[in-house]
Design a protein around this motif. Structure first.
Motif, PDB file in Angstrom:
ATOM      1  N   SER A  68      32.691  48.564  46.591  1.00 21.74           N
ATOM      2  CA  SER A  68      33.410  48.277  45.344  1.00 21.74           C
ATOM      3  C   SER A  68      32.973  49.218  44.231  1.00 21.74           C
ATOM      4  CB  SER A  68      33.170  46.824  44.916  1.00 21.74           C
ATOM      5  OG  SER A  68      31.788  46.569  44.724  1.00 21.74           O
ATOM      6  N   VAL A  69      31.698  49.626  44.233  1.00 20.13           N
ATOM      7  CA  VAL A  69      31.191  50.545  43.208  1.00 20.13           C
ATOM      8  C   VAL A  69      31.824  51.922  43.392  1.00 20.13           C
ATOM      9  CG1 VAL A  69      29.132  51.689  42.302  1.00 20.13           C
ATOM     10  CG2 VAL A  69      29.039  49.284  42.989  1.00 20.13           C
ATOM     11  N   ILE A  70      31.947  52.365  44.640  1.00 19.44           N
ATOM     12  CA  ILE A  70      32.605  53.648  44.911  1.00 19.44           C
ATOM     13  C   ILE A  70      34.044  53.620  44.430  1.00 19.44           C
ATOM     14  CG2 ILE A  70      33.431  55.152  46.769  1.00 19.44           C
ATOM     15  CD1 ILE A  70      30.920  54.519  48.319  1.00 19.44           C
ATOM     16  N   MET A  71      34.734  52.504  44.692  1.00 21.00           N
ATOM     17  CA  MET A  71      36.133  52.392  44.279  1.00 21.00           C
ATOM     18  C   MET A  71      36.266  52.413  42.758  1.00 21.00           C
ATOM     19  SD  MET A  71      38.879  49.368  45.124  1.00 21.00           S
ATOM     20  CE  MET A  71      37.923  48.157  44.187  1.00 21.00           C
ATOM     21  N   ILE A  72      35.436  51.649  42.055  1.00 18.40           N
ATOM     22  CA  ILE A  72      35.499  51.603  40.593  1.00 18.40           C
ATOM     23  C   ILE A  72      35.153  52.963  39.985  1.00 18.40           C
ATOM     24  CG2 ILE A  72      34.420  50.582  38.539  1.00 18.40           C
ATOM     25  CD1 ILE A  72      34.111  47.985  40.204  1.00 18.40           C
ATOM     26  N   SER A  73      34.148  53.628  40.549  1.00 16.77           N
ATOM     27  CA  SER A  73      33.770  54.951  40.052  1.00 16.77           C
ATOM     28  C   SER A  73      34.920  55.936  40.198  1.00 16.77           C
ATOM     29  CB  SER A  73      32.546  55.467  40.813  1.00 16.77           C
ATOM     30  OG  SER A  73      31.426  54.635  40.615  1.00 16.77           O
ATOM     31  N   ASN A  74      35.630  55.861  41.307  1.00 21.46           N
ATOM     32  CA  ASN A  74      36.749  56.768  41.525  1.00 21.46           C
ATOM     33  C   ASN A  74      37.909  56.478  40.581  1.00 21.46           C
ATOM     34  OD1 ASN A  74      35.582  57.940  44.152  1.00 21.46           O
ATOM     35  ND2 ASN A  74      37.650  58.792  44.096  1.00 21.46           N
ATOM     36  N   LEU A  75      38.141  55.209  40.283  1.00 21.76           N
ATOM     37  CA  LEU A  75      39.197  54.858  39.328  1.00 21.76           C
ATOM     38  C   LEU A  75      38.860  55.420  37.943  1.00 21.76           C
ATOM     39  CD1 LEU A  75      39.953  51.166  40.382  1.00 21.76           C
ATOM     40  CD2 LEU A  75      41.378  53.188  40.776  1.00 21.76           C
ATOM     41  N   MET A  76      37.586  55.343  37.561  1.00 24.49           N
ATOM     42  CA  MET A  76      37.159  55.947  36.295  1.00 24.49           C
ATOM     43  C   MET A  76      37.404  57.455  36.317  1.00 24.49           C
ATOM     44  SD  MET A  76      33.545  54.033  35.492  1.00 24.49           S
ATOM     45  CE  MET A  76      33.452  52.303  34.994  1.00 24.49           C
ATOM     46  N   ALA A  77      37.075  58.074  37.452  1.00 23.51           N
ATOM     47  CA  ALA A  77      37.251  59.523  37.573  1.00 23.51           C
ATOM     48  C   ALA A  77      38.714  59.914  37.464  1.00 23.51           C
ATOM     49  CB  ALA A  77      36.671  60.001  38.908  1.00 23.51           C
ATOM     50  N   VAL A 117      34.457  45.600  56.028  1.00 25.10           N
ATOM     51  CA  VAL A 117      34.736  46.769  55.199  1.00 25.10           C
ATOM     52  C   VAL A 117      35.678  46.390  54.058  1.00 25.10           C
ATOM     53  CG1 VAL A 117      35.874  49.020  55.135  1.00 25.10           C
ATOM     54  CG2 VAL A 117      34.303  48.475  56.999  1.00 25.10           C
ATOM     55  N   MET A 118      36.737  45.669  54.374  1.00 22.03           N
ATOM     56  CA  MET A 118      37.694  45.249  53.339  1.00 22.03           C
ATOM     57  C   MET A 118      37.005  44.347  52.304  1.00 22.03           C
ATOM     58  SD  MET A 118      40.603  46.690  53.909  1.00 22.03           S
ATOM     59  CE  MET A 118      39.626  48.120  54.383  1.00 22.03           C
ATOM     60  N   GLY A 119      36.117  43.485  52.767  1.00 20.68           N
ATOM     61  CA  GLY A 119      35.387  42.611  51.851  1.00 20.68           C
ATOM     62  C   GLY A 119      34.457  43.370  50.929  1.00 20.68           C
ATOM     63  N   GLY A 120      33.981  44.539  51.393  1.00 18.51           N
ATOM     64  CA  GLY A 120      33.069  45.335  50.572  1.00 18.51           C
ATOM     65  C   GLY A 120      33.718  45.912  49.335  1.00 18.51           C
ATOM     66  N   PHE A 121      35.044  46.028  49.329  1.00 16.32           N
ATOM     67  CA  PHE A 121      35.746  46.555  48.162  1.00 16.32           C
ATOM     68  C   PHE A 121      35.918  45.508  47.055  1.00 16.32           C
ATOM     69  CE2 PHE A 121      37.119  49.682  51.356  1.00 16.32           C
ATOM     70  CZ  PHE A 121      36.875  50.853  50.649  1.00 16.32           C
ATOM     71  N   ALA A 154      23.650  51.326  42.773  1.00 16.46           N
ATOM     72  CA  ALA A 154      25.024  51.364  42.258  1.00 16.46           C
ATOM     73  C   ALA A 154      25.138  52.335  41.092  1.00 16.46           C
ATOM     74  CB  ALA A 154      25.461  49.965  41.824  1.00 16.46           C
ATOM     75  N   LEU A 155      24.150  52.317  40.205  1.00 22.66           N
ATOM     76  CA  LEU A 155      24.164  53.230  39.063  1.00 22.66           C
ATOM     77  C   LEU A 155      23.996  54.678  39.517  1.00 22.66           C
ATOM     78  CD1 LEU A 155      21.996  51.192  36.525  1.00 22.66           C
ATOM     79  CD2 LEU A 155      24.471  51.450  36.577  1.00 22.66           C
ATOM     80  N   ALA A 156      23.186  54.881  40.550  1.00 22.92           N
ATOM     81  CA  ALA A 156      23.036  56.231  41.088  1.00 22.92           C
ATOM     82  C   ALA A 156      24.364  56.733  41.665  1.00 22.92           C
ATOM     83  CB  ALA A 156      21.958  56.241  42.169  1.00 22.92           C
ATOM     84  N   LEU A 182      41.698  62.727  44.439  1.00 19.58           N
ATOM     85  CA  LEU A 182      40.535  61.860  44.218  1.00 19.58           C
ATOM     86  C   LEU A 182      40.580  60.627  45.116  1.00 19.58           C
ATOM     87  CD1 LEU A 182      40.154  62.135  40.338  1.00 19.58           C
ATOM     88  CD2 LEU A 182      38.654  63.084  42.099  1.00 19.58           C
ATOM     89  N   THR A 183      41.766  60.221  45.528  1.00 24.52           N
ATOM     90  CA  THR A 183      41.867  59.139  46.505  1.00 24.52           C
ATOM     91  C   THR A 183      41.287  59.587  47.839  1.00 24.52           C
ATOM     92  OG1 THR A 183      43.859  58.277  45.424  1.00 24.52           O
ATOM     93  CG2 THR A 183      43.447  57.559  47.687  1.00 24.52           C
ATOM     94  N   ILE A 184      41.503  60.858  48.190  1.00 22.66           N
ATOM     95  CA  ILE A 184      40.887  61.422  49.397  1.00 22.66           C
ATOM     96  C   ILE A 184      39.369  61.448  49.248  1.00 22.66           C
ATOM     97  CG2 ILE A 184      40.654  63.532  50.771  1.00 22.66           C
ATOM     98  CD1 ILE A 184      43.611  64.089  50.184  1.00 22.66           C
ATOM     99  N   ALA A 185      38.889  61.808  48.045  1.00 20.36           N
ATOM    100  CA  ALA A 185      37.440  61.791  47.788  1.00 20.36           C
ATOM    101  C   ALA A 185      36.882  60.379  47.934  1.00 20.36           C
ATOM    102  CB  ALA A 185      37.153  62.343  46.394  1.00 20.36           C
ATOM    103  N   LEU A 186      37.661  59.386  47.524  1.00 21.13           N
ATOM    104  CA  LEU A 186      37.258  57.983  47.700  1.00 21.13           C
ATOM    105  C   LEU A 186      37.060  57.680  49.184  1.00 21.13           C
ATOM    106  CD1 LEU A 186      36.914  54.987  46.931  1.00 21.13           C
ATOM    107  CD2 LEU A 186      39.403  54.802  46.868  1.00 21.13           C
TER     108      LEU A 186
END
Length: 449
Positions: A80-89, A208-212, A228-230, A275-279
């Motif tokens: 979920s942190v990866i997803m949120i970070s990518n949305l910010m990006a 995996v789906m639950g992790g988002f 998460a902050l890292a 960036l979705t590919i980067a996600l």
């Protein structure tokens, strides 16, 4: 263009303290034609490219350590942190593209033309430090990949990375499209490698789906919060904001209001898809770590070399380790290409100083290679993990000094004219900027204390 719109565009050109004296990356500025007529897909393909150069920074070797640690220690929880970070990006990169297309300035030029000389020089120094830190991660990542694939000692691998300037110069001389094709090809290699890795690791799809889905554990568990902050600090790269605002100007677009609005729309789609590919890539690294290491009790894995050596016995095939190293090498080389361009953009933009590309690249490489050689020579090859973490700390320090000027400029109707960011985008961007600043301050505090 009607009289009202024309007056607003003229006002936008008067909203700066200084006049823009030269285009960004003049050797490739508006060098690629886009069709004025034609279908949606034809135009989209003409604009496709800059977003993928930007996406490289979101899957560079600096991201790998935090993704590996997050998956090995906490299973799929930090997806979920990866997803949120990518949305910010995605939000911030859309503003970067908007600035470049609307004003004809990259972010470095905009800072130079808006702020006083002392402030502009301070921002330049901070940005150069960030680029050097990012280059340090690229040097180490590429050297590790060379060691894993060919057995080259890490110290020699670091020195070998200095010659990649030749590749960059060859591509620049052939035209900007060749750089874009090379970058997209490397991204395709990374995706292919991790696609096979995920097939071999057989992750639990439901987990995996639950992790988002974000959970309160991310905040209440101090160790999970730190990882998460890292991840956040390694995801949103400051030099990408300078890079994107420049390379969107490689397209020769219709200069009318309607033409620029269309270009902003296509550039935003391009970066969002990339960036979705980067996600996917960042998520794949974490999923691989979770399914291969967490599930087998190897929760201490955080070093790239450890992950490489464990993948073969855990997944039952030597292909797993080889593909992992190949993806790492492609990631390091991709980051090298975009780091070269970012360094050139920042120096020319802030200082209005032009150096030959090979000189600029060599300077940047030396700044990254010297500390890597010293630390590896003094403390051995086991020190690379600490160097990668240090590079991300430097990036975190500089991040807000790129984000806040970007939001300030794109929110100013005098500077942007009819291309000013919509109100909801401005509000959301300010919220994201404050969150990123606060989290990075906390990350720095945790790192040092």
């Amino acid at each position: 263009m009607n009289a009202s719109e024309e007056s607003r565009v003229t006002a936008a050109s008067r909203g700066w303290r200084k006049r823009n004296e030269s285009p960004s990356l003049p050797e490739v500025h508006q060098s690629m034609k886009v069709p004025l007529k034609g279908g949606f897909m034809r135009k989209l393909l003409a604009f496709a490219g800059p977003g993928y150069l930007v996406a490289v920074g979101y899957m560079d070797p600096g991201n790998w350590a935090s993704d590996l640690a997050g998956g090995a220690m906490f299973n799929y929880s930090l997806l979920s942190v990866i997803m949120i970070s990518n949305l910010m990006a995605i939000l911030l990169q859309s503003l970067s593209a908007r600035l470049g297309i609307a004003t004809g300035r990259d972010l470095a030029q905009a800072c130079r033309d808006h702020y006083s000389k002392p402030v502009s020089m301070g921002l330049w120094i901070l940005c150069e430090l960030a680029i050097a830190a990012c280059d340090l991660a690229e040097v180490i990542g590429t050297a590790i990949a060379l060691q894993l694939l060919f057995g080259i000692p890490l110290l020699y691998g670091v020195l070998i990375t200095s010659v990649d300037v030749i590749l960059v110069l060859m591509l620049q001389n052939k035209g900007f499209r060749h750089i874009e094709i090379m970058v997209i090809s490397f991204i395709a290699i990374i995706i292919l490698c991790f696609g096979v890795e995920l097939f071999l690791s057989k992750p639990d799809v439901a987990s995996v789906m639950g992790g988002f889905v974000p959970t309160t554990d991310i905040v209440t568990n101090p160790q999970m919060l730190y990882i998460a902050l890292a991840m956040l600090g390694a995801t949103v790269m400051p030099h990408n904001l300078y890079l994107h605002s420049s390379i969107v100007q490689t397209r020769k677009i219709d200069p009318s209001v309607a033409g620029k609005k269309s270009a902003i729309r296509f550039a935003t789609i391009d970066s969002t898809v990339a960036l979705t590919i980067a996600l996917f890539v960042n998520a794949a690294i974490l999923i691989l770590a979770a399914s291969a290491f967490y599930s087998t009790g190897h929760t201490e894995v955080a070093e790239i070399q450890d992950a490489y050596h464990l993948l073969t016995p855990l997944l039952g095939t030597g292909m797993a380790s080889v593909l992992f190293a190949v993806a790492l090498l492609a990631s390091g080389q991709n980051s090298t290409l975009t780091g070269t361009l970012a360094g050139q953009i920042v120096m020319e933009g802030f200082l209005n100083l032009r150096l030959k590309p090979w000189i600029r690249r060599l300077l940047t490489r030396l700044i990254a290679i010297i500390p890597a050689v010293i630390v590896i020579g003094l403390y051995g090859e086991g020190s690379t993990g600490q160097l990668l973490i240090f590079s991300q700390v430097i990036l975190s320090l500089q991040l807000s000094f790129a984000i806040f000027p970007l939001i300030k400029f794109t929110s100013d109707p005098v500077k942007m004219g009819p291309f000013v960011a919509p109100r909801w985008v401005r509000v959301l961007a300010r919220f994201v900027a404050v969150i990123i600043a606060a989290l990075n301050i906390y990350l720095l505090y945790g790192t040092f204390f």
